[in-house]
Scaffold this active site. Structure first.
Site, PDB file in Angstrom:
ATOM      1  CG  HIS A  77      -8.701  -3.143  -2.225  1.00  0.00           C
ATOM      2  ND1 HIS A  77      -9.750  -2.155  -2.853  1.00  0.00           N
ATOM      3  CD2 HIS A  77      -8.508  -2.382  -1.099  1.00  0.00           C
ATOM      4  CE1 HIS A  77     -10.297  -1.349  -2.365  1.00  0.00           C
ATOM      5  NE2 HIS A  77      -9.480  -1.316  -1.175  1.00  0.00           N
TER       6      HIS A  77
ATOM      7  CG  ASN B 248     -12.111  -0.466   4.303  1.00  0.00           C
ATOM      8  OD1 ASN B 248     -12.636  -0.952   5.398  1.00  0.00           O
ATOM      9  ND2 ASN B 248     -10.968   0.241   3.949  1.00  0.00           N
TER      10      ASN B 248
ATOM     11  CG  HIS C 261      -6.783  -2.601   3.193  1.00  0.00           C
ATOM     12  ND1 HIS C 261      -5.987  -1.779   3.084  1.00  0.00           N
ATOM     13  CD2 HIS C 261      -7.987  -2.375   2.669  1.00  0.00           C
ATOM     14  CE1 HIS C 261      -6.574  -0.772   2.381  1.00  0.00           C
ATOM     15  NE2 HIS C 261      -7.993  -1.046   2.199  1.00  0.00           N
TER      16      HIS C 261
ATOM     17  CG  ASP D 270      -2.047   1.001   1.188  1.00  0.00           C
ATOM     18  OD1 ASP D 270      -3.492   0.509   1.038  1.00  0.00           O
ATOM     19  OD2 ASP D 270      -1.698   2.103   1.176  1.00  0.00           O
TER      20      ASP D 270
ATOM     21  N   GLY E 144     -15.236   3.313   4.320  1.00  0.00           N
ATOM     22  CA  GLY E 144     -14.008   3.814   3.782  1.00  0.00           C
ATOM     23  C   GLY E 144     -13.485   3.225   2.338  1.00  0.00           C
ATOM     24  CD  GLN E 145     -14.845  -0.398  -2.419  1.00  0.00           C
ATOM     25  OE1 GLN E 145     -16.097  -0.445  -1.882  1.00  0.00           O
ATOM     26  NE2 GLN E 145     -14.423  -0.923  -3.475  1.00  0.00           N
ATOM     27  CB  SER E 146     -10.760   5.471  -1.426  1.00  0.00           C
ATOM     28  OG  SER E 146      -9.398   4.582  -1.017  1.00  0.00           O
TER      29      SER E 146
HETATM   30  P1  5GP Z   1      -9.664   1.450   0.306  1.00  0.00           P
HETATM   31  O1  5GP Z   1      -9.713   2.853   0.871  1.00  0.00           O
HETATM   32  O2  5GP Z   1     -10.597   1.423  -1.005  1.00  0.00           O
HETATM   33  O3  5GP Z   1     -10.218   0.675   1.424  1.00  0.00           O
HETATM   34  O4  5GP Z   1      -8.190   1.035  -0.013  1.00  0.00           O
HETATM   35  C1  5GP Z   1      -7.413   1.697  -1.091  1.00  0.00           C
HETATM   36  C2  5GP Z   1      -6.143   1.485  -0.625  1.00  0.00           C
HETATM   37  O5  5GP Z   1      -5.106   1.951  -1.749  1.00  0.00           O
HETATM   38  C3  5GP Z   1      -5.727   2.593   0.157  1.00  0.00           C
HETATM   39  O6  5GP Z   1      -5.190   2.077   1.251  1.00  0.00           O
HETATM   40  C4  5GP Z   1      -4.611   3.319  -0.586  1.00  0.00           C
HETATM   41  O7  5GP Z   1      -3.431   3.902   0.168  1.00  0.00           O
HETATM   42  C5  5GP Z   1      -4.244   2.569  -1.803  1.00  0.00           C
HETATM   43  N1  5GP Z   1      -3.778   3.098  -2.750  1.00  0.00           N
HETATM   44  C6  5GP Z   1      -4.383   4.239  -3.591  1.00  0.00           C
HETATM   45  N2  5GP Z   1      -3.759   4.524  -4.775  1.00  0.00           N
HETATM   46  C7  5GP Z   1      -2.644   3.508  -4.553  1.00  0.00           C
HETATM   47  C8  5GP Z   1      -1.393   3.435  -5.720  1.00  0.00           C
HETATM   48  O8  5GP Z   1      -1.554   4.306  -6.601  1.00  0.00           O
HETATM   49  N3  5GP Z   1      -0.467   2.683  -5.240  1.00  0.00           N
HETATM   50  C9  5GP Z   1      -0.663   1.913  -3.993  1.00  0.00           C
HETATM   51  N4  5GP Z   1       0.410   1.039  -3.927  1.00  0.00           N
HETATM   52  N5  5GP Z   1      -1.625   1.982  -3.302  1.00  0.00           N
HETATM   53  C10 5GP Z   1      -2.804   2.873  -3.560  1.00  0.00           C
END
Ligand code: 5GP
Ligand code: ZN
Length: 112
Positions: free
Chosen positions: A98, A85, A100, A30, A91-93
């Protein structure tokens, strides 16, 4: 899928630090680690979130968990947390399924 950050990581358009890869999934560290060890495991097939898992595509979820167990053994992780998430409020962005994997520090429960 066009405009999906993780599909761009899979194609190599966006660089990433690989942890593991096979025919069906890819694992990478990450960008913004929330624990001493923090990597993500993603299916190569674009699935938007856990909410899009169906009887037709759910085998990939088990495959990702088998990959997680394998990677954890290889990294010597004895204890870790797996989080997915689902939805913005949770908290999904990034809307590509995926998992974690976080390790290397005490975890609290419930998560915030
Ligand atoms: P979410 O917020 O959807 O649960 O998790 C998305 C994750 O992707 C976040 O922890 C964020 O730091 C990671 N992330 C977003 N863009 C990138 C990227 O370009 N490269 C990497 N390695 N991680 C990313
Ligand atoms: Zn995608």
């Amino acid at each position: 899928m066009k405009d999906c950050i993780f599909c761009k990581i899979l194609s190599g358009e966006i660089p990433s630090k690989k942890v593991f890869e096979d025919d069906l999934c890819y694992a990478f560290y990450d960008l913004d680690p929330q624990a001493p060890t923090h990597f993500l495991v993603i299916p190569k097939e674009h699935i938007a979130s856990a909410a899009e898992v169906t009887d037709n595509n759910s085998a990939i979820v088990g495959h990702c968990f088998a990959a997680i167990a394998k990677i954890a053994r290889e990294l010597g992780l004895e204890s870790y947390r797996v989080v997915s998430n689902c939805g913005e409020q949770a908290g999904q962005s990034v809307f590509h399924l995926h998992f974690h994997v976080l390790a290397g520090r005490d975890m609290t429960w419930p998560p915030g």
